[in-house]
Design a protein around this motif. Structure first.
Motif, short mmCIF file in Angstrom:
data_model
loop_
_atom_site.label_atom_id
_atom_site.label_comp_id
_atom_site.label_asym_id
_atom_site.label_seq_id
_atom_site.Cartn_x
_atom_site.Cartn_y
_atom_site.Cartn_z
N UNK A 694 10.41 -5.93 -3.01
CA UNK A 694 9.69 -5.17 -1.99
C UNK A 694 8.78 -4.14 -2.65
N UNK A 695 9.25 -3.49 -3.69
CA UNK A 695 8.43 -2.51 -4.40
C UNK A 695 7.19 -3.15 -5.01
N UNK A 696 7.36 -4.33 -5.58
CA UNK A 696 6.22 -5.05 -6.17
C UNK A 696 5.19 -5.39 -5.11
N UNK A 697 5.65 -5.89 -3.97
CA UNK A 697 4.73 -6.22 -2.88
C UNK A 697 3.97 -4.98 -2.41
N UNK A 698 4.67 -3.88 -2.30
CA UNK A 698 4.03 -2.63 -1.84
C UNK A 698 2.93 -2.21 -2.80
N UNK A 699 3.24 -2.20 -4.09
CA UNK A 699 2.29 -1.72 -5.09
C UNK A 699 1.05 -2.62 -5.17
N UNK A 700 1.24 -3.93 -4.95
CA UNK A 700 0.12 -4.88 -5.10
C UNK A 700 -0.64 -5.14 -3.81
N UNK A 701 -0.15 -4.64 -2.69
CA UNK A 701 -0.77 -4.93 -1.39
C UNK A 701 -2.02 -4.09 -1.17
N UNK A 702 -2.99 -4.67 -0.47
CA UNK A 702 -4.16 -3.92 -0.02
C UNK A 702 -3.90 -3.27 1.33
N UNK A 720 7.63 3.96 2.61
CA UNK A 720 6.81 5.17 2.68
C UNK A 720 6.83 5.94 1.37
N UNK A 721 7.94 5.87 0.63
CA UNK A 721 8.04 6.57 -0.65
C UNK A 721 7.15 5.93 -1.73
N UNK A 728 -1.35 2.41 4.28
CA UNK A 728 -0.13 2.26 5.09
C UNK A 728 -0.46 2.34 6.57
N UNK A 729 -0.08 1.33 7.32
CA UNK A 729 -0.28 1.29 8.76
C UNK A 729 1.09 1.23 9.44
N UNK A 730 1.41 2.27 10.19
CA UNK A 730 2.64 2.29 10.98
C UNK A 730 2.30 1.81 12.38
N UNK A 731 3.01 0.82 12.84
CA UNK A 731 2.72 0.21 14.14
C UNK A 731 3.96 0.28 15.00
N UNK A 732 3.83 0.85 16.19
CA UNK A 732 4.96 0.96 17.10
C UNK A 732 4.82 -0.08 18.22
N UNK A 733 4.90 -1.33 17.83
CA UNK A 733 4.79 -2.42 18.79
C UNK A 733 5.62 -3.59 18.29
#
Length: 751
Positions: A694-702, A720-721, A728-733
């Motif tokens: 998950x950390x790798x995906x976060x760091x490499x994501x656009x 979030x950390x 970062x897009x937070x979506x409440x749906x």
């Protein structure tokens, strides 16, 4: 803004910072802004209105109302006059950003009864069509005779809808129920505040919770147990979680005693049997930081059942700060009642409960346990106090009952109208008591607290308990009064089973099926109910069900669509169809019935269905190879000609991470993005905690999309950390179509 605004204050704030349209320009005799004056007049007459906010990126329109009824009516007019033809309006409530001064004023004025949309632009970037459509709408509204009658709703039903909204993470819907309770004087201000705290906690709005102006009063008053738990969680997430992340155990202990206890000491009087990780960690800090560490409490916390590995690692790290004695005294306490009295003098009601429960029956034991229950308000303290009273002789019971304090406490312990002899210890005992006493007036109160306190693992470990519970549910649903209570307790039952760390469990499939049935039978078509219907549907089919049950599930959906099918419910039914495609199909004929029923409604509202909804529906038809059956529907548009889809093409050759626990929605969004954006790489994560992948995906994501409406686990904080705010897009749906629109809005804002 925390305080309610009157009309003038609202207008001054709305047309203030953040809005290029100014109030003095509207009220001036000159200038084009004067055309907005009739909309202001509607507000001054306490009528729903529509107001624009102009900024560098364009114009946002806000439909504002003061009640659920007004908002529903306003939504119908906006759909008819504006709709997707001239705007982005789809009938969804606004998700307001309280850091934006304009939207904060809307929230303070409407209590969340608001819409937000943008007008479609012409080749010159203007939105003349939406202005004209709104003008026509206002003229019709001004001629309309307003019908103010509204059928009263039972308080139990309003609370049921409130808690269902929380379970679906739908804040606007929850706030609508709070507003109803307030405006109809159903609850006093203190109990409304308790519900607001519960809402903010369930939605993980920790900063907003601790910023409540009523916080000092909350800390100084007697509170329901779940309110105390909510405040403990908020303090931990805002103040103490950072020490856990950095593994700074000793610093956490120091800060807890120096920075937390001086302000929040009243929260840490009693832990009871809380299984919330934040509460357990907080009490561990309390136990090991004392001048004489509480070794017994430390060991008890370490042995809390159901702890996740990451939580247990940190708890052990904290526990290791205390040296373990070579030997512990095995001596027994000669007089537990005296120990309870000493604890009572120190206001340590958790110890009062422990010691007094071990003492022989006496009037003093009852008084001590009554005091403990009065402050703790947990089911454990209620149970022990009631048992202690029942152990007294009839003469001693009479002595207690004659006092005003004793009478009041007994009513709280047993009930006001139909008292009970026992406080349930689990859901089986609760439903047994409801069946035996259908008029049990404390049933919903106990169910609400049971959701927080009861461990459902007993249903698995005790032979025959699941079957017994299921049969009792059926029995209760056949008794009119018990059935009504059961319907209002639905969100607490759902919360218990859906928030289970091992959800979904195959052993509970019959219970999940009953809950789905209960949603279908008791719903009034509210969005939270339909969202939860989809979640349970996905659970049941993924666990494996037979054809009869499959037919029943799809039949429920057909009935719901027949009752509530409309443009506002298209997102829901599209997600339901996605579930039927992703999960195994046991009856293609009935699945196709849903497709044809939806297509019929879409034909009826062809101009009210937006491009993304048509695109998703067309994809679903293609997935099922049914294109030849729908030649009269709008053809699938080429992506180069679809404005809404074009925006998504900026993600070509990009990497996107979507984190959500609602897997079918994520799969549909992934498929859609891959069909639109060449070279896109979409990763889906449903992990309940952080890990290296998950950390790798976060760091490499656009782009990192966190669906907060279904993300209630530690992975949310982990993301979030490790993710920069700009991507970062937070979506409440929880719907695929609405999620796609949120991604579009994010891309438009950040292009």
């Amino acid at each position: 803004m925390a305080t309610k605004l009157d009309t003038r204050q609202f207008l001054e704030h709305f047309f203030g910072d953040g809005n290029q349209i100014k109030l003095d320009a509207i009220e001036s005799a000159n200038g084009s802004a004067r055309m907005l004056q009739p909309w202001l007049t509607r507000l001054e007459r306490n009528l729903p209105s529509v107001l624009p906010c102009k900024h560098d990126r364009g114009t946002d329109w806000y439909g504002v109302a003061r009640s659920e009824r007004e908002l529903r009516s306003l939504g119908e007019y906006l759909t008819a006059f504006v709709g997707p033809t001239w705007s982005t309006f789809r009938g969804q409530r606004a998700q307001l950003d309280l850091n934006n001064p304009v939207e904060a004023s809307v929230q303070a004025f409407t209590s969340g009864f608001a819409f937000k949309f943008q007008g479609t632009s012409d080749s010159n970037g203007k939105s003349h069509d939406v202005w004209e459509a709104l003008k026509q709408m206002r003229q019709v509204l001004d001629r309309r005779v307003d019908q103010t009658y509204e059928t009263p709703r039972a308080t139990g039903r309003v609370l049921r809808d409130f808690y269902m909204a929380l379970q679906a993470c739908d804040r606007p819907a929850a706030e609508a129920q709070l507003h109803y309770l307030k405006t109809h004087n159903r609850l006093d201000p203190q109990n409304l505040l308790f519900l607001k705290v519960r809402m903010l906690s369930d939605l993980a709005a920790w900063a907003e919770l601790l910023a409540l102006p009523e916080l000092p009063d909350l800390l100084g008053t007697r509170r329901p147990y779940e309110v105390t738990q909510a405040l403990i969680r908020a303090v931990y997430q805002q103040e103490l979680y950072r020490f856990e992340v950095t593994k700074a155990a000793q610093s956490a202990v120091t800060y807890f005693y120096e920075g937390i206890l001086p302000q929040y000491s009243s929260l840490y009087i009693a832990r009871s049997k809380s299984r919330q990780p934040e509460t357990i960690k907080s009490f561990m800090l309390l136990a090991i930081g004392r001048a004489e560490p509480d070794v017994a409490l430390k060991d008890e916390l370490l042995n809390t059942p159901g702890l996740q590995p990451d939580d247990l690692v940190y708890l052990q790290q904290l526990a290791n700060l205390v040296a373990t004695p070579d030997s512990l005294s095995s001596s027994t306490i000669a007089d537990p009642l005296k120990q309870a009295e000493e604890a009572n003098r120190d206001f340590d009601y958790n110890q009062v409960l422990i010691w007094a429960s071990q003492s022989p029956p006496s009037l003093q034991k009852v008084r001590l346990l009554f005091d403990a229950f009065y402050d703790l308000r947990t089911l454990d303290s209620q149970r022990e106090a009631l048992v202690a009273f029942q152990e007294l002789s009839s003469n001693e019971q009479e002595v207690i009952s004659r006092t005003r304090y004793g009478k009041d406490q007994l009513e709280l312990l047993q009930g006001f109208i139909h008292p009970v002899e026992k406080v349930p210890d689990n859901w089986v005992e609760w439903i047994q008591q409801l069946v035996q006493n259908p008029q049990w007036d404390l049933a919903l109160d106990v169910a609400r607290r049971g959701e927080q306190e009861w461990d459902i693992s007993d249903l698995v470990t005790e032979h025959g308990a699941i079957l017994q519970f299921r049969k009792l549910l059926e029995t209760a649903s056949g008794q009119p009064e018990a059935e009504q209570t059961l319907a209002n307790a639905l969100p607490h039952l759902l919360g218990t089973f859906q928030n289970d760390e091992q959800y979904p469990r195959r052993e509970f499939i019959s219970i999940y099926a009953f809950l789905l049935d209960l949603i279908a039978v008791t719903t009034s078509g509210g969005d939270p109910d339909l969202v939860l219907f989809n979640e349970i549907t996905n659970t049941l089919i993924s666990l494996g069900t037979n054809q009869d049950n499959y037919n029943e599930i799809v039949g429920f959906a057909l009935d719901l669509w027949g009752q509530y099918g409309s443009p506002a419910k298209v997102d829901w039914i599209l997600d339901f169809i996605s579930i039927l495609i992703i999960q195994p199909c046991l009856n293609k004929d009935i699945r196709n019935q849903v497709i044809f029923a939806v297509a019929s409604t879409l034909r009826q509202y062809v101009q009210r269905i937006d491009q993304m909804q048509w695109y998703l529906f067309s994809n679903l038809i293609r997935d099922l190879n049914l294109e030849d059956s729908f030649p009269d529907l709008p053809p699938s548009q080429d992506t180069d000609e679809v404005t809404e889809v074009n925006l998504l093409q900026t993600l070509r050759n990009k990497s996107v991470l979507i984190y959500t626990l609602t897997e079918p929605v994520a799969q549909r969004v992934k498929t859609t993005l891959e069909s639109i954006c060449a070279g896109i790489n979409v990763h889906l994560s449903h992990a309940k905690g952080g890990n290296n992948q998950l950390k790798t995906w976060i760091l490499n994501a656009d782009l990192v999309v966190v669906v907060t409406a279904s993300a209630k686990h530690a992975a949310t904080y982990f993301i979030e950390d490790h993710c920069t705010k700009d991507k970062l897009l937070r979506v409440n749906t929880k719907g695929s179509a609405s999620l796609m629109r949120e991604i579009q809005a994010f891309l438009k804002k950040n292009l």
